[in-house]
Design an enzyme around this catalytic site. Structure first.
Site, mmCIF file in Angstrom:
data_model
loop_
_atom_site.group_PDB
_atom_site.id
_atom_site.type_symbol
_atom_site.label_atom_id
_atom_site.label_comp_id
_atom_site.label_asym_id
_atom_site.label_seq_id
_atom_site.Cartn_x
_atom_site.Cartn_y
_atom_site.Cartn_z
ATOM 1 C CG ASP A 189 -2.658 -19.591 -0.441
ATOM 2 O OD1 ASP A 189 -1.863 -19.607 0.572
ATOM 3 O OD2 ASP A 189 -2.568 -20.132 -1.521
ATOM 4 C CG ASP A 197 -7.221 -4.390 3.978
ATOM 5 O OD1 ASP A 197 -8.073 -4.296 4.734
ATOM 6 O OD2 ASP A 197 -7.134 -3.636 2.711
ATOM 7 C CE1 TYR A 235 -3.367 -2.585 -0.054
ATOM 8 C CE2 TYR A 235 -3.782 -2.302 2.338
ATOM 9 C CZ TYR A 235 -4.008 -2.999 1.112
ATOM 10 O OH TYR A 235 -4.940 -3.934 0.970
ATOM 11 C CG ASP A 275 -12.236 -6.224 6.469
ATOM 12 O OD1 ASP A 275 -12.068 -5.751 7.364
ATOM 13 O OD2 ASP A 275 -13.081 -5.861 5.691
ATOM 14 C CE LYS A 289 0.579 -16.838 -1.837
ATOM 15 N NZ LYS A 289 0.027 -18.480 -2.178
#
Ligand code: NAD
Length: 368
Positions: free
Chosen positions: A229, A253, A145, A257, A196
């Site tokens: 994942d 992020d 970001y 959620d 990852k």
């Protein structure tokens, strides 16, 4: 009675339901001052659309410096349709980004707790979520970001290319890993680090640095590495396997959620954003509910104040070193839910609907 502590707290109610939910926190702070001889010094100021309406900016320098001086900032929510068409720099959300960036709030803590009284509000089976208590620590000021280069540029054949850069330095990883290990130390002593590393070099560095911190400083904590994942799947399959999850800005992020939704309602979810300690050992911090300004119910007394009240409880625990008071407040929330009181967002058959301020009053009545 002897006054024992003097702590500066800045309340920034903001927009929509923000002022309604912060009003309940204010009552709780007043209760602690009066009944427990705590000397919280409260100050309230404008932020977001409310600040824009008066000052033509979403946060003034004066409020920003007050935030720097405070031991904890408690924010309601910002934003609303009336400010949606303002130019980017004047929009209410810019105030939040400025605070997060300038206070260097690099660790975002989001607990996902499934209250046993509300287990039916989750979309997962009760046995999967009942008793769930996990903490997600998301790195908040680095990664894709913020990385450079970024942008959209024209390339050959009339095509365009969108670019974002995922970068992390060792020190950015180490400081957020330490936050996660410290939290685990006070909980079930288990950290899952998500990356990852199978496809990203920055992920390999993430994994190596987190492992190094554990080996050198936290040998008693169990550390597992998990691909992000897989973590997304495990959160739905068996969320209770986790204690503390630490991950980067992008994965955090999304995973936070996802974890939040395991618990049912937005009106119950608190968060904390923590920064580095300064030379006097003081840590910058901001506490806010996960939800937004809910313009659809603003002013109607329907907002659930629990997310903001639990955010204040996190402030008691992490910024103000008042663990016993935090526990007192958490227990009071539990007791009110046990009594069957519910704001509209969590109302179910056989329970009693209460307004925002009635919920606040009921919680106060259960404080010891
Ligand atoms: P929202 O979280 O405000 O509302 C989503 C839904 O949840 C609405 O139906 C709302 O009524 C309900 N809800 C939210 N909080 C509740 C509570 N405490 N009690 C009962 N019901 C509650 O999200 P949105 O509608 O996408 O956004 C509304 C505004 O809030 C936008 O301007 C957005 O930019 C802003 N926003 C601000 C923040 C923040 O300040 N941190 C976060 C998210 C959204």
């Amino acid at each position: 009675m002897i006054k024992v502590k003097k702590r500066k707290i800045l309340l920034l109610p903001g927009d929509g339901i923000g002022p309604e939910v912060i009003a309940e926190v204010k009552k709780i702070i007043e209760w602690f001052n009066k009944k427990k001889s705590l000397d919280f010094e409260m100050e309230e100021n404008l932020i977001g659309g409310a600040s824009y309406a008066k000052h033509k900016k979403p946060i003034t320098d004066e409020v920003f410096y007050k935030a720097l001086e405070s031991e904890a900032v408690i924010l309601g929510a910002v934003g609303g349709p009336q400010w949606d068409n303002l130019e980017f720099s004047k929009r209410p959300e810019r105030a939040l980004l400025k605070l997060r960036k300038e206070l260097k709030l690099f660790a975002n803590l989001r607990p996902a707790i499934c209250f046993r009284q509300l287990v039916d509000a989750s979309s997962l089976k009760p046995e999967i979520v009942s008793g769930l208590d996990i903490m997600i620590v998301r790195e908040l000021t680095g990664g894709i970001y913020f990385g450079e280069p970024r942008g959209i540029k024209p390339i050959e054949n009339g095509e365009r290319k969108g670019i974002n850069t995922h970068t992390y330095t060792s020190s950015e990883i180490i400081r957020v890993a330490k936050v996660a290990f410290e939290l685990a130390q006070k909980r079930n002593k288990k950290v899952t680090s998500c990356d990852k590393s199978n496809v990203m070099e920055a992920g390999i560095l993430w994994r190596e640095e987190v492992q190094k911190v554990k080996d050198e400083e936290y040998p008693n904590i169990e550390l597992n590495h998990m691909l992000a994942d897989n973590c997304a799947m495990q959160l739905l399959r068996d969320p209770k396997q986790f204690d503390v999850i630490v991950t980067d800005n992008l994965f955090g992020d999304i995973l936070s959620d996802e974890a939040a939704m395991l618990t049912g309602s937005l009106g119950l979810l608190p968060s904390a954003s923590l920064g580095a300690k300064d030379k006097n050992g003081k840590m910058r911090s901001m506490y806010e509910p996960v939800h937004g300004s809910a313009p659809d119910i603003a002013g109607a007394g329907k907002a659930n104040p629990i997310a903001t009240i639990l955010s204040f409880s996190m402030a008691l625990r992490y910024s103000l070193d008042l663990d016993k008071e935090a526990e007192n407040l958490d227990q009071a929330v539990q007791k009110v839910l046990d009594d069957g009181l519910r704001t509209k967002d969590i109302l179910s058959k056989g329970k009693k609907e209460v307004s925002t301020s009635q919920m606040g009053d009921a919680i106060i009545s259960k404080l010891k």
